[in-house]
Write a protein that holds these residues in place. Structure first.
Motif, mmCIF file in Angstrom:
data_model
loop_
_atom_site.group_PDB
_atom_site.id
_atom_site.type_symbol
_atom_site.label_atom_id
_atom_site.label_comp_id
_atom_site.label_asym_id
_atom_site.label_seq_id
_atom_site.Cartn_x
_atom_site.Cartn_y
_atom_site.Cartn_z
ATOM 1 N N GLY A 272 0.782 -1.222 0.000
ATOM 2 C CA GLY A 272 0.000 0.000 0.000
ATOM 3 C C GLY A 272 0.815 1.273 0.000
ATOM 4 N N TYR A 273 2.136 1.186 -0.163
ATOM 5 C CA TYR A 273 2.996 2.373 -0.168
ATOM 6 C C TYR A 273 2.594 3.290 -1.317
ATOM 7 C CZ TYR A 273 7.255 5.208 -0.297
ATOM 8 O OH TYR A 273 8.151 6.255 -0.296
ATOM 9 N N GLU A 274 2.529 4.613 -1.042
ATOM 10 C CA GLU A 274 2.097 5.589 -2.040
ATOM 11 C C GLU A 274 3.289 6.408 -2.519
ATOM 12 O OE1 GLU A 274 -0.991 9.380 -2.459
ATOM 13 O OE2 GLU A 274 -1.024 8.097 -0.677
ATOM 14 N N SER A 275 3.341 6.620 -3.815
ATOM 15 C CA SER A 275 4.429 7.385 -4.409
ATOM 16 C C SER A 275 3.874 8.298 -5.488
ATOM 17 C CB SER A 275 5.494 6.453 -5.002
ATOM 18 O OG SER A 275 6.484 7.192 -5.699
ATOM 19 N N ALA A 276 4.527 9.448 -5.686
ATOM 20 C CA ALA A 276 4.080 10.386 -6.716
ATOM 21 C C ALA A 276 4.488 9.929 -8.108
ATOM 22 C CB ALA A 276 4.651 11.772 -6.431
ATOM 23 N N LYS A 277 5.455 9.018 -8.208
ATOM 24 C CA LYS A 277 5.894 8.525 -9.499
ATOM 25 C C LYS A 277 6.071 7.009 -9.439
ATOM 26 C CE LYS A 277 10.802 9.291 -8.488
ATOM 27 N NZ LYS A 277 12.048 9.925 -8.943
ATOM 28 N N TRP A 278 6.160 6.388 -10.626
ATOM 29 C CA TRP A 278 6.309 4.935 -10.677
ATOM 30 C C TRP A 278 7.713 4.546 -10.246
ATOM 31 C CZ3 TRP A 278 9.365 1.329 -13.117
ATOM 32 C CH2 TRP A 278 8.902 0.013 -13.091
ATOM 33 N N LEU A 279 7.823 3.480 -9.484
ATOM 34 C CA LEU A 279 9.102 2.962 -9.023
ATOM 35 C C LEU A 279 9.194 1.488 -9.378
ATOM 36 C CD1 LEU A 279 9.249 4.566 -5.444
ATOM 37 C CD2 LEU A 279 10.407 5.378 -7.513
ATOM 38 N N GLY A 280 10.365 1.035 -9.764
ATOM 39 C CA GLY A 280 10.552 -0.382 -10.087
ATOM 40 C C GLY A 280 10.505 -1.247 -8.850
ATOM 41 N N GLN A 281 11.106 -0.770 -7.744
ATOM 42 C CA GLN A 281 11.119 -1.503 -6.479
ATOM 43 C C GLN A 281 10.466 -0.663 -5.401
ATOM 44 O OE1 GLN A 281 14.887 -2.084 -4.461
ATOM 45 N NE2 GLN A 281 14.311 -4.164 -3.847
ATOM 46 N N CYS A 282 9.618 -1.287 -4.609
ATOM 47 C CA CYS A 282 8.950 -0.581 -3.521
ATOM 48 C C CYS A 282 9.946 -0.304 -2.397
ATOM 49 C CB CYS A 282 7.774 -1.405 -3.005
ATOM 50 S SG CYS A 282 6.953 -0.666 -1.570
ATOM 51 N N PRO A 283 10.083 0.947 -1.951
ATOM 52 C CA PRO A 283 11.022 1.244 -0.857
ATOM 53 C C PRO A 283 10.608 0.628 0.474
ATOM 54 C CG PRO A 283 10.386 3.245 -2.047
ATOM 55 C CD PRO A 283 9.465 2.161 -2.487
ATOM 56 N N ALA A 284 9.322 0.307 0.643
ATOM 57 C CA ALA A 284 8.832 -0.211 1.926
ATOM 58 C C ALA A 284 8.997 -1.726 2.032
ATOM 59 C CB ALA A 284 7.369 0.184 2.126
ATOM 60 N N CYS A 285 8.433 -2.473 1.079
ATOM 61 C CA CYS A 285 8.456 -3.940 1.162
ATOM 62 C C CYS A 285 9.508 -4.582 0.258
ATOM 63 C CB CYS A 285 7.087 -4.516 0.839
ATOM 64 S SG CYS A 285 6.544 -4.210 -0.865
ATOM 65 N N LYS A 286 10.222 -3.767 -0.549
ATOM 66 C CA LYS A 286 11.316 -4.239 -1.411
ATOM 67 C C LYS A 286 10.855 -5.186 -2.525
ATOM 68 C CE LYS A 286 14.066 -1.963 1.272
ATOM 69 N NZ LYS A 286 14.573 -0.633 0.824
ATOM 70 N N GLU A 287 9.561 -5.205 -2.835
ATOM 71 C CA GLU A 287 9.074 -6.034 -3.930
ATOM 72 C C GLU A 287 9.222 -5.294 -5.265
ATOM 73 O OE1 GLU A 287 8.013 -9.124 -3.932
ATOM 74 O OE2 GLU A 287 8.251 -9.402 -1.764
ATOM 75 N N TRP A 288 9.398 -6.047 -6.352
ATOM 76 C CA TRP A 288 9.595 -5.460 -7.666
ATOM 77 C C TRP A 288 8.308 -5.465 -8.478
ATOM 78 C CZ3 TRP A 288 14.083 -3.141 -9.303
ATOM 79 C CH2 TRP A 288 15.227 -3.350 -8.518
ATOM 80 N N ASN A 289 8.132 -4.419 -9.295
ATOM 81 C CA ASN A 289 7.033 -4.305 -10.259
ATOM 82 C C ASN A 289 5.666 -4.477 -9.609
ATOM 83 O OD1 ASN A 289 8.898 -3.990 -12.396
ATOM 84 N ND2 ASN A 289 9.111 -6.219 -12.564
ATOM 85 N N THR A 290 5.466 -3.808 -8.487
ATOM 86 C CA THR A 290 4.184 -3.898 -7.772
ATOM 87 C C THR A 290 3.413 -2.588 -7.787
ATOM 88 O OG1 THR A 290 5.303 -3.390 -5.681
ATOM 89 C CG2 THR A 290 5.011 -5.723 -6.233
ATOM 90 N N PHE A 291 3.934 -1.535 -8.428
ATOM 91 C CA PHE A 291 3.259 -0.236 -8.407
ATOM 92 C C PHE A 291 2.209 -0.151 -9.507
ATOM 93 C CE2 PHE A 291 6.625 1.038 -5.614
ATOM 94 C CZ PHE A 291 6.071 2.069 -4.860
ATOM 95 N N VAL A 292 1.034 0.339 -9.134
ATOM 96 C CA VAL A 292 -0.056 0.565 -10.077
ATOM 97 C C VAL A 292 -0.503 2.014 -9.953
ATOM 98 C CG1 VAL A 292 -0.882 -1.813 -10.105
ATOM 99 C CG2 VAL A 292 -1.743 -0.251 -8.371
ATOM 100 N N GLU A 293 -0.955 2.566 -11.071
ATOM 101 C CA GLU A 293 -1.386 3.968 -11.084
ATOM 102 C C GLU A 293 -2.886 4.042 -10.855
ATOM 103 O OE1 GLU A 293 -1.006 7.941 -13.932
ATOM 104 O OE2 GLU A 293 -0.623 5.938 -14.743
ATOM 105 N N GLU A 294 -3.297 4.923 -9.944
ATOM 106 C CA GLU A 294 -4.711 5.083 -9.634
ATOM 107 C C GLU A 294 -5.016 6.555 -9.418
ATOM 108 O OE1 GLU A 294 -5.822 2.732 -6.346
ATOM 109 O OE2 GLU A 294 -5.420 0.821 -7.325
#
Length: 464
Positions: free
Chosen positions: A15-37
């Motif tokens: 559920g980490y929120e970011s203003a831009k797309w990131l390849g790796q989540c800074p919180a849970c360290k998972e890859w390719n999990t960001f979706v735009e909403e």
């Protein structure tokens, strides 16, 4: 010119929120999990909180005061019995008032049917229950209710997906238990994204959490699962709730398992076993007897083992089939247990006992459609493989359990006494177990206990 809608990126895992797309989540360290909403601004309104008197209050809580443990009375947390001992065991003794329970499972596995039966039992026990469905109409619910039997008591139904209207209905009716089916269909008008999105699921669960804790209402929410078998939506959803239950089983089979993977009010090792019948779901009081029904008496490669699920011993049959391979690389198949664990055990058999398995296909199966990964099944899996390879049947009244190490040693397992007692109850007269566990046990009348220290010794006493 009107300002366009803003968007944000959310991690599907945490559920980490970011203003831009990131390849790796800074919180849970998972890859390719960001979706735009879409990320619409929330309308300004009174801040909400949970009052110290247990009632939901509006406005800023200026007079919120902490409490001493001596001032907190546990009688306010009395548990409500669901009418099913199997489910009560998984919940830790019953439904806790003010708890938020998440129930996940594959489509068609029986989540809605089980919760509707629980509602019927609670209503018959003079509890006020509100069943809210966002997926079925009232007529569809009535058709399912007619199948499970007569419904008596104060059981109300509502078909709605708007959280604002649902919140108003809960405040007006003041039920003891609320069912939300499902959380992926609920939405808040203040959130501009679609129902089922990360933002909607997180905000909807947060509102239900405030209602549960503030008004002391037990709320069950149904969650859809992904193809990986986890609840769809942000991982933070599982962190917010008090209890997470997974409904497991094959839709083509009649038996289901409900397993607690998180429980703030009880153990997470307990399971409940149910059978899908024409009138709904029925409890299986003695799953060991079911697991052993139809067992072949004199077939090679069949061994009875005992697995512990929480405090409950469960007897099950381990089957193995070893045949000469027709290919350059032999096949290895495991159903109901860990594939990599089976490969490890076969490597131990080759290295420590000098069995040449490189020219044989090996198939291992846990009967009944259940999945068991307890290390205590190691010795039974090895004995089943050797039995099939030598084509020698194991005594059908013998039970085997023990963990096997890489050196071929048979290590101790927990709750050996309970396992032996369960085997005796079902008519077994011989038990092959770790020698170190046997030393800590006393004699069991009517049972012949055989302790083994390594795999080679076990093969000599079981298969010969």
């Amino acid at each position: 010119m009107a300002k366009g809608k803003t968007t944000a990126f959310f991690c599907k895992e945490c559920g980490y929120e970011s203003a831009k797309w990131l390849g790796q989540c800074p919180a849970c360290k998972e890859w390719n999990t960001f979706v735009e909403e879409p990320s619409g601004k929330r309308e300004s309104g009174p801040k909400r909180g949970i009052g110290g008197n247990g009632e939901r209050s509006a406005g800023i809580l200026m007079n919120a005061k902490p409490s001493r443990l001596s001032d907190i009375h546990l009688d306010e947390q009395d548990r409500m019995k669901t009418g099913y001992d199997e489910l009560d065991r998984v919940l830790g003794g019953g439904v806790v008032k003010g708890s938020l329970v998440l129930v996940g499972g594959d489509p068609g596995i029986g989540k809605s049917t089980l919760l509707l039966q629980v509602c019927r039992n609670l209503a018959a026990g003079r509890r006020k229950v509100l069943y809210i469905s966002g997926e079925e109409s009232l007529k569809q619910i009535k058709l399912r209710a007619n199948r499970i039997g007569e419904v008596k008591g104060d059981l109300l139904f509502l078909c709605e997906t708007s959280l604002e209207l649902i919140e108003g209905a809960i405040v007006e009716e003041k039920p003891d238990v609320v069912i939300i089916d499902s959380i992926q269909t609920m939405f808040r008008e203040e959130i501009s994204s679609a129902p089922g999105s990360v933002s909607q699921v997180r905000e909807s669960t947060n509102i239900l959490l405030q209602i549960a804790k503030g008004a002391g209402i037990a709320i069950f929410i149904v969650g859809h699962v992904t193809k990986e078998g986890v609840v769809a939506g942000p991982r933070v959803l599982e962190h917010m709730v008090d209890t997470v239950l997974y409904f497991e089983g094959d839709r083509s089979a009649s038996y289901r398992i409900i397993r607690g993977v998180k429980n703030r009010f009880g153990s997470t090792n307990e399971i409940g076993v149910f059978e899908m019948v024409e009138s709904g779901l029925s409890e299986v009081k003695n799953p060991s007897e079911y697991m052993l029904s139809g067992r072949p008496e004199d077939a090679s490669g069949a061994v009875v083992a005992c697995s512990m699920e929480g405090t409950r011993p469960m007897l099950l049959e381990v089957q193995a089939l070893v045949t000469p391979t027709a290919f350059g690389m032999p096949r290895r198949t495991a159903a109901g247990t860990d594939y990599n664990r089976v490969n490890l055990l076969m490597a131990v058999l080759e290295k420590r006992c000098h069995y040449d398995l490189s020219h044989f296909d090996a198939y291992v199966n846990i009967t009944g459609g259940l999945r068991m990964n307890e290390p205590a099944l190691d010795l039974a899996i090895l004995m089943a493989i050797v039995s099939s390879m030598k084509d020698k049947a194991v005594d059908p009244k013998t039970i085997i359990f023990g963990e096997v190490g890489l050196a071929g040693e048979v290590r101790a397992v927990s709750m050996a006494q309970q396992r032996v007692n369960e085997a005796k109850k079902l008519g077994f007269h011989t038990c092959v177990m770790p020698e170190i566990s046997l030393e800590k046990m006393g004699k069991v009348e009517g049972m012949r206990l055989i302790g083994v220290g390594n795999v080679r010794e076990a093969i000599g006493k079981v298969v010969g």
